[in-house]
Design a protein around this motif. Structure first.
Motif, PDB file in Angstrom:
ATOM      1  N   THR A   9       0.835  -1.205   0.000  1.00  0.00           N
ATOM      2  CA  THR A   9       0.000   0.000   0.000  1.00  0.00           C
ATOM      3  C   THR A   9       0.864   1.246   0.000  1.00  0.00           C
ATOM      4  O   THR A   9       0.620   2.207  -0.755  1.00  0.00           O
ATOM      5  CB  THR A   9      -0.931  -0.009   1.225  1.00  0.00           C
ATOM      6  OG1 THR A   9      -1.755  -1.169   1.178  1.00  0.00           O
ATOM      7  CG2 THR A   9      -1.795   1.240   1.258  1.00  0.00           C
TER       8      THR A   9
ATOM      9  N   ARG B  57      -5.692   3.842   1.869  1.00  0.00           N
ATOM     10  CA  ARG B  57      -5.369   2.981   3.014  1.00  0.00           C
ATOM     11  C   ARG B  57      -6.657   2.389   3.625  1.00  0.00           C
ATOM     12  O   ARG B  57      -6.696   1.214   4.011  1.00  0.00           O
ATOM     13  CB  ARG B  57      -4.605   3.766   4.070  1.00  0.00           C
ATOM     14  CG  ARG B  57      -3.150   4.030   3.713  1.00  0.00           C
ATOM     15  CD  ARG B  57      -2.385   4.536   4.931  1.00  0.00           C
ATOM     16  NE  ARG B  57      -0.975   4.746   4.611  1.00  0.00           N
ATOM     17  CZ  ARG B  57      -0.451   5.904   4.213  1.00  0.00           C
ATOM     18  NH1 ARG B  57      -1.254   6.975   4.118  1.00  0.00           N
ATOM     19  NH2 ARG B  57       0.827   5.998   3.943  1.00  0.00           N
TER      20      ARG B  57
ATOM     21  N   GLN C 181      -7.923  -0.431   1.456  1.00  0.00           N
ATOM     22  CA  GLN C 181      -7.128  -1.653   1.594  1.00  0.00           C
ATOM     23  C   GLN C 181      -7.365  -2.317   2.951  1.00  0.00           C
ATOM     24  O   GLN C 181      -7.427  -3.548   3.050  1.00  0.00           O
ATOM     25  CB  GLN C 181      -5.631  -1.326   1.418  1.00  0.00           C
ATOM     26  CG  GLN C 181      -5.274  -0.831   0.030  1.00  0.00           C
ATOM     27  CD  GLN C 181      -5.727  -1.778  -1.060  1.00  0.00           C
ATOM     28  OE1 GLN C 181      -5.451  -2.986  -1.014  1.00  0.00           O
ATOM     29  NE2 GLN C 181      -6.442  -1.247  -2.056  1.00  0.00           N
TER      30      GLN C 181
END
Length: 763
Positions: free
Chosen positions: A549, A567, A570
């Protein structure tokens, strides 16, 4: 929500009290609602019957009553001419005069006629068996005139009036008094009460009645003016007739210009007619009815000899009759037939006794009435004692009630509402303090005590305490309402508990929990099997994902806001990934009737054997572990296939300038299982969080075995293995013994076994 649940029972109780109080108040406000009192009247009648059965003959026999009864035999005897009166259906009224004369001769104090003499007849000459009855001046008189003369001479006759029907003037002016014999039956037709008196504001004198009859005028519509009375005609007669009054209100009547009547008297009088039973009591006790006063729900009657009586009255001005003695059930009242008394009078005149005989009617209060069954002569109806009672009995029951001051006192509306509220509040306290059986028995006991006390007070003291509304409405009604609410609340709570527990145990375990009356969740020692299963490799996978990421954010020069959004996306994907594995394990646990305890990061804790006992809890736990391992392996196989597809997709995405799809992880499980005695119960605080869990050294061992298991292995304790030997020897035979050393909290080695799962167990 809790505040609402706490106040709802109070609101229910208040609503029940208000509703039942309304049912109590409505009949006093509207006569059309009188039917609401019928259930209570039934209990009143039952209590009256019980009180009457407790009245001894000696107790009532001391009352000075006598009853001259007109029976079917009396009618046949007189009409058949045994006494010489061949008068057909209607007897000449002078027979009643002879009766009064004989009663007076024998010393009777009063003779109350429960017979109406509303009309004067001139078509019946008085007859004696051997000739006409003549007055002292030798003239022949009519039956009515002779009756009036005898009434005046004896001065003991109390003539009857009812529903506005008064005795004819010739009798009214000759009798000693007029007594009301009307019967005010309740809405259900049963005679329980009577009015103490009726007021007649205009009783016209006979001369005025004759004048009105001659003029064909309607006295009922007369208008009284200062110096005259204006009377309209009847039957289409449109004339108006004037009756002159002098300055004193006295009248004179003229006919065809010649004066026919002239009286220095008022044309009518206002009369208060007392109930015959009260008149009889007043004669015996020396009460002065003319000085009686009605106030504050009672009738006060002073006496001429220091005695007085205070009779309680209902809101409508009536009083309740204490039916202590029915003619059917008592032998304590002197009874003699009408024809028998007449025969004694005839015998006395034809053959006077040499010496005075003992007089059975001396100082007696005589009542003359009918017990015959023919049309026009029957006087029967429903009373609290019988559906077909002799209504003439009301007179001596009322008189005796006044003699002995045995009144029936009824609680007022406010007192009844207070009783309703008290019973409803008792029901509320009981329903919430006790369980279903205890509260039902308590309510039944309190209702029984209340009924017994109410009956006892009625029999002993004449207090009519209501039963139906306080017991049936206040207590039972409120109890049923609160129990219904409580049942619905508990059902809602069960649904909530079911919803919560269904997430950690199988539905059949939830149903078993909810149907268990003596379920112990507060802490107990049980032999169970504990299961720990940890997802291996997920931490490394998460670390790798975070690095990927960060690299993607850096390579694409994302802004701070875009980076945070990426973020979050994910993290959500990673959470969905781990949840899919954990959900697989949890679903497997529930399919095997296990209790899902908690998630500890990427580790699942579960147990079998509680809250409901399971004979094969160890086998269920091991089978769940095997199925979980195989399910995770199946997910890994799907991940491998998806990763191979993503290699091709990522090449295309890279050409398009899109970030690559992340590689799905391959996960393995490490499982530890142990069996033994542990403490099971709810841990935590009622004010915060409660968790149904287990703890003890056997739980710790299961956790340590899970840590020892590594990747893709199922390690079970020795006690679990012994349970497998008992419940599934074939599976136990495939287990492999392992030596476990260095477990935290355990100083010595632990004997354990590995359960194979990678190949079909049947192979």
């Amino acid at each position: 929500m809790r505040r609402v649940q706490a106040t709802l029972p109070v609101a229910i109780t208040a609503a029940v009290i208000a509703l039942v109080a309304l049912l109590e108040w409505l009949p006093s406000w509207s006569k059309s609602a009188a039917w609401l009192q019928r259930p209570e009247w039934v209990t009143y009648d039952l209590r009256m019957k019980m009180a009457a059965r407790r009245t001894t003959p000696e107790e009532f026999g001391s009352s000075p009553f006598g009853f001259v009864l007109i029976s079917d035999l009396s009618i046949r005897t007189i009409n058949d001419g045994d006494l010489g009166y061949r008068s057909g259906l209607f007897w000449p009224k002078h027979l009643y005069g002879y009766l009064a004369e004989e009663l007076a001769t024998e010393g009777a104090t009063a003779a109350g006629f429960d017979v109406l003499f509303g009309e004067e007849r001139t078509d019946q000459p008085a007859r004696w068996p051997d000739g006409a009855v003549m007055t002292s001046d030798g003239s022949v008189v009519t039956s009515d005139k002779l009756f009036a003369d005898l009434l005046s001479r004896t001065a003991i006759g109390i003539l009857a009036s009812t529903d506005g029907l008064m005795p004819a003037n010739i009798f009214r002016e000759s009798g000693a008094q007029i007594g009301d014999i009307s019967a005010q039956a309740d809405d259900d037709g049963i005679l329980r009460r009577a009015h103490p008196f009726h007021d007649y504001p205009r009783l016209w004198r006979s001369e005025v009645q004759k004048w009105a009859a001659y003029q064909n005028a309607d006295l009922a519509k007369a208008v009284i003016e200062r110096n005259r009375i204006v009377v309209p005609g009847v039957r289409g007669n449109t004339n108006k007739y004037h009756l002159p009054l002098d300055q004193n209100g006295h009248f004179s009547v003229t006919n065809n210009g010649g004066k026919v009547f002239s009286y220095e008297e008022k044309p009518f009088e206002s009369v208060r007619v007392w109930h015959m039973g009260l008149i009889l009591a007043a004669k015996r006790l020396g009460l002065d009815l003319s000085r009686a006063k009605q106030k504050a729900g009672a009738l006060f009657i002073p006496g001429t000899n220091g005695l007085s009586r205070t009779i309680p009255l209902a809101q409508d001005g009536t009083f309740l009759i204490n039916w202590r003695a029915s003619l059917r059930t008592t032998n304590s009242i002197l009874k003699e037939s009408f024809e028998g008394v007449l025969a004694k009078g005839i015998q006395r005149q034809m053959d006077p006794p040499a010496e005075p005989a003992a007089n059975s009617w001396s100082n007696r209060l005589a009542i003359i009435g009918s017990v015959a069954s023919g049309n026009g002569v029957t006087d029967r109806g429903p009373t609290p004692l019988s559906p077909q009672d002799f209504l003439v009995g009301k007179h001596w029951n009322i008189a005796d009630m006044v003699f002995r001051e045995r009144y029936i006192r009824q609680t007022g509306t406010l007192a009844t509402i207070a009783l309703i509220a008290a019973m409803a509040l008792l029901a509320a306290g009981i329903s919430w303090k006790f369980g279903a059986l205890e509260s039902a028995l308590s309510v039944l006991a309190l209702c029984s005590i209340y009924v017994v006390v109410a009956v006892w007070l009625f029999i002993q003291a004449g207090w009519w305490i209501p039963i139906v509304l306080p017991v049936g409405g206040g207590m039972i009604g409120n109890y049923v309402a609160l129990v219904t609410y409580r049942f619905r609340t508990e059902q809602g709570e069960k649904r909530r508990v079911k919803s919560v527990f269904s997430k950690i145990v199988s539905p059949n375990i939830v149903n078993e929990l909810l149907n268990t009356e003596n379920l112990k969740l507060g802490g107990s020692r049980r032999k169970i099997t504990v299961y720990f299963s940890d997802v291996r490799g997920f931490t490394a996978f998460m670390d790798a994902r975070e690095k990927e990421t960060d690299a993607c954010i850096r390579d694409n020069s994302l802004s701070a806001e875009a980076a945070d959004l990426y973020r979050d996306e994910q993290a959500a994907k990673n959470l969905r990934t781990i949840n899919s594995y954990l959900a697989t394990i949890a679903d497997t646990v529930k399919r095997h009737d296990g209790t899902l305890d908690k998630y500890m990061g990427d580790c699942v804790m579960a147990f079998w054997g509680a809250p409901t006992p399971q004979e094969d809890h160890a086998l269920r736990s091991v089978n769940a572990a095997i199925e979980s391992q195989r399910a995770i392996e199946a997910l890994n196989e799907l991940s491998r296939v998806e990763n191979a597809r993503r290699v091709t997709d990522n090449a295309r995405r890279a050409a398009d300038g899109l970030p690559p799809l992340p590689e799905l992880p391959e996960i393995s499980l490490g499982t530890g299982i142990n069996t033994g005695f542990v403490t099971v119960g709810l841990m935590g605080s009622d004010a915060h969080i409660l968790n149904y869990t287990v703890f003890g050294s056997e739980v710790n061992l299961a956790s340590r075995l899970e840590g020892f298991s590594g990747r893709g292995r199922i390690i079970i304790g020795e006690a679990t293995f012994e349970e497998l030997v008992r419940t599934d020897p074939e599976l136990a035979a495939k287990c492999v013994s392992v030596e476990v050393q260095g477990l935290k909290g355990f100083t010595s080695g632990i004997r354990a076994y590995e359960v194979p799962w990678r190949i079909p167990l049947s192979a």
